[in-house]
Design a protein around this motif. Structure first.
Motif, PDB file in Angstrom:
ATOM      1  N   TRP A 189       0.819  -1.212   0.000  1.00 15.57           N
ATOM      2  CA  TRP A 189       0.000   0.000   0.000  1.00 15.57           C
ATOM      3  C   TRP A 189       0.854   1.263   0.000  1.00 15.57           C
ATOM      4  O   TRP A 189       0.503   2.252  -0.635  1.00 15.57           O
ATOM      5  CB  TRP A 189      -0.907   0.016   1.233  1.00 15.57           C
ATOM      6  N   PHE A 190       1.969   1.250   0.731  1.00 14.00           N
ATOM      7  CA  PHE A 190       2.813   2.443   0.861  1.00 14.00           C
ATOM      8  C   PHE A 190       4.259   2.092   0.524  1.00 14.00           C
ATOM      9  O   PHE A 190       5.132   2.050   1.400  1.00 14.00           O
ATOM     10  CB  PHE A 190       2.724   3.011   2.285  1.00 14.00           C
ATOM     11  N   PRO A 191       4.538   1.838  -0.752  1.00 12.78           N
ATOM     12  CA  PRO A 191       5.892   1.378  -1.123  1.00 12.78           C
ATOM     13  C   PRO A 191       6.965   2.452  -0.996  1.00 12.78           C
ATOM     14  O   PRO A 191       8.155   2.124  -0.925  1.00 12.78           O
ATOM     15  CB  PRO A 191       5.712   0.942  -2.584  1.00 12.78           C
ATOM     16  N   GLN A 192       6.586   3.720  -0.973  1.00 10.68           N
ATOM     17  CA  GLN A 192       7.567   4.802  -0.932  1.00 10.68           C
ATOM     18  C   GLN A 192       7.848   5.309   0.479  1.00 10.68           C
ATOM     19  O   GLN A 192       8.698   6.193   0.645  1.00 10.68           O
ATOM     20  CB  GLN A 192       7.080   5.972  -1.804  1.00 10.68           C
ATOM     21  N   ARG A 193       7.153   4.806   1.484  1.00  4.06           N
ATOM     22  CA  ARG A 193       7.310   5.309   2.848  1.00  4.06           C
ATOM     23  C   ARG A 193       8.164   4.368   3.682  1.00  4.06           C
ATOM     24  O   ARG A 193       7.978   3.150   3.665  1.00  4.06           O
ATOM     25  CB  ARG A 193       5.937   5.480   3.526  1.00  4.06           C
ATOM     26  N   LYS A 194       9.088   4.932   4.453  1.00  2.00           N
ATOM     27  CA  LYS A 194       9.887   4.148   5.377  1.00  2.00           C
ATOM     28  C   LYS A 194       9.074   3.861   6.642  1.00  2.00           C
ATOM     29  O   LYS A 194       8.353   4.731   7.131  1.00  2.00           O
ATOM     30  CB  LYS A 194      11.179   4.880   5.734  1.00  2.00           C
TER      31      LYS A 194
END
Length: 448
Positions: A189-194
């Motif tokens: 769902w959130f591939p760009q968030r660490k």
């Protein structure tokens, strides 16, 4: 829907896409009733509070969970996207996870088993409980007017005992394996968030650590085994060298051995349980954690000694070797927020009071209660400031808002909308209908 915050209306609109029109009208009625009704959360008790949505046979409300086609995972994705955009639009996402056992009485209940009750158990006493074990992944957020972060449940999975898994012909999974699946869904769902995930010792497995090390945007923080086998990285292969390449380097001292031979410690002031601070001494180191047949995982471990003497010594670790000791400790301490969430759900949202039996009902009702905790928090965060500052339940020393105040503020906002809507210009004065009168009397009766 005048009186209800516009942001909540927009969230409701994203939910409605997942349902057929007839199912949605009943689902939103049950959702509003779940906020208004105190005590047991059963569909039968919700129906009198669904208002104009209560048209049709009562069985149609039960069939919303047992027969109708909709996905609770799709609702969780819509809610997670909204929560992240509002509470954590930037920075590292602080995830916490744990499992909890909800008691469920009755025979022929899907997924029911005998589980260890972590609340009543101790190091010397084991207490069992019959019911369902739910593995929950939550996001820690800061809510206005509170003294600590809140853990908002967003993904839930049912963990069964081996006997039940064999009976339903499904491969048995441990809570750590279920959590790995939930984390994989979150990363999709959130591939760009660490993200930083904090869990207790049940999730300190080598396989889950390897999963976190493989996905660079995810960091795992948990308890560590003081006698863990640590190694240096394998040496590079020399030209002309024969045989298999080495999978590990020289053996390193375990954290327990390092602590015993290292009298010098560093002092830190860190955030602690309950929103306070604590002075601790730490010893830290790095190494590659080895398990036979599973390879190496590079970790940063920290030994923590509480100088006040109230907390036992612990060893923690992180799959990010560059994480500082202070941040590692505070990430693990923040895991306690999900324990508070479980207790508040039992007290205010009726966890353990549902009475479903079939598979679809079990897999939908209680996960919806977990999501309801998040919806109530989101709703409260968008109320007018004059309503956010009201402390409805007071006790000596209380200075900040708790979930008990948040749900009462949301409940009051819901009653105001459903019972006292804003009058129209052409008809500014009107009598209360018999339906509204009955709703008021029912609410007063149940409150008393």
């Amino acid at each position: 829907m005048s009186g209800i915050p516009k942001q909540v209306e927009s969230l409701s609109a994203t939910f409605s896409i997942q349902f057929a029109a007839s199912v949605w009208s009943r689902f939103v009625g049950l959702l509003m009733a779940a906020i208004l009704v105190q005590g047991r959360k059963t569909v039968w008790r919700f129906i009198p509070f669904t208002g104009n949505n209560a048209l049709g046979h009562f069985s149609s409300f039960h069939r919303v969970f047992s027969h109708r086609r909709w996905s609770s995972r799709a609702l969780a994705k819509c809610l997670a996207t909204t929560i992240v955009e509002h509470f954590a639009p930037a920075g590292v996402l602080e995830l916490v996870g744990d499992d909890t056992v909800s008691q469920h009485r009755g025979e022929h209940v899907y997924g029911k088993g005998c589980h260890r009750d972590a609340v009543r158990s101790s190091h010397t006493h084991l207490a069992d409980r019959w019911g369902h074990k739910w593995v929950v992944l939550s996001l820690r957020v800061r809510v206005p007017g509170t003294s600590r972060t809140w853990a908002l449940p967003l993904l839930v999975a049912l963990s069964c005992v081996p006997e039940v898994s064999e009976k339903v012909r499904r491969r048995h999974k441990t809570p750590a394996e279920f959590m790995q699946g939930l984390l994989a869904t979150w990363l999709t769902w959130f591939p760009q968030r660490k993200c930083t995930f904090s869990g207790d010792a049940a999730f300190a497995t080598h396989r889950l650590s390897q999963f976190a090390a493989t996905h660079k945007q995810l960091t795992l923080v948990s308890k560590f085994v003081p006698t863990a086998v640590l190694h240096e990285p394998p040496p590079p292969r020399q030209p002309g060298q024969n045989g298999r390449p080495r999978i590990k380097g020289e053996r390193l001292p375990s954290p327990q051995e390092v602590v015993a031979s290292h009298p010098k410690r560093r002092r830190l002031k860190v955030a602690w349980y309950g929103g306070g601070t604590r002075l601790v001494e730490i010893i830290t180191g790095t190494g590659h954690w080895y398990r036979q047949g599973q390879g190496l995982v590079e970790v940063r471990w920290v030994y923590v000694h509480d100088l006040s003497g109230h907390h036992r010594d612990e060893s923690l670790y992180s799959t990010d070797p560059n994480m500082g000791g202070k941040r590692l400790i505070e990430s693990f301490v923040g895991r306690w927020d999900i324990e508070v969430t479980f207790e508040e759900m039992r007290e205010h949202l009726g966890l353990e009071t549902t009475r479903g039996r079939c598979e679809k009902t079990i897999l939908r009702v209680e996960p919806c209660l977990f999501l309801l905790y998040t919806i109530v928090t989101y709703w409260y965060a968008h109320l007018p400031q004059r309503q956010q500052k009201i402390i409805h339940i007071n006790w000596p020393g209380k200075q900040h808002i708790t979930f008990s105040d948040a749900i009462l503020s949301v409940r009051r906002n819901t009653w105001s909308h459903s019972l006292f809507p804003h009058p129209r210009k052409n008809n500014p004065v009107g009598k209360l209908t018999s339906q509204i009168k009955n709703q008021i009397l029912n609410a007063i009766t149940l409150a008393g």
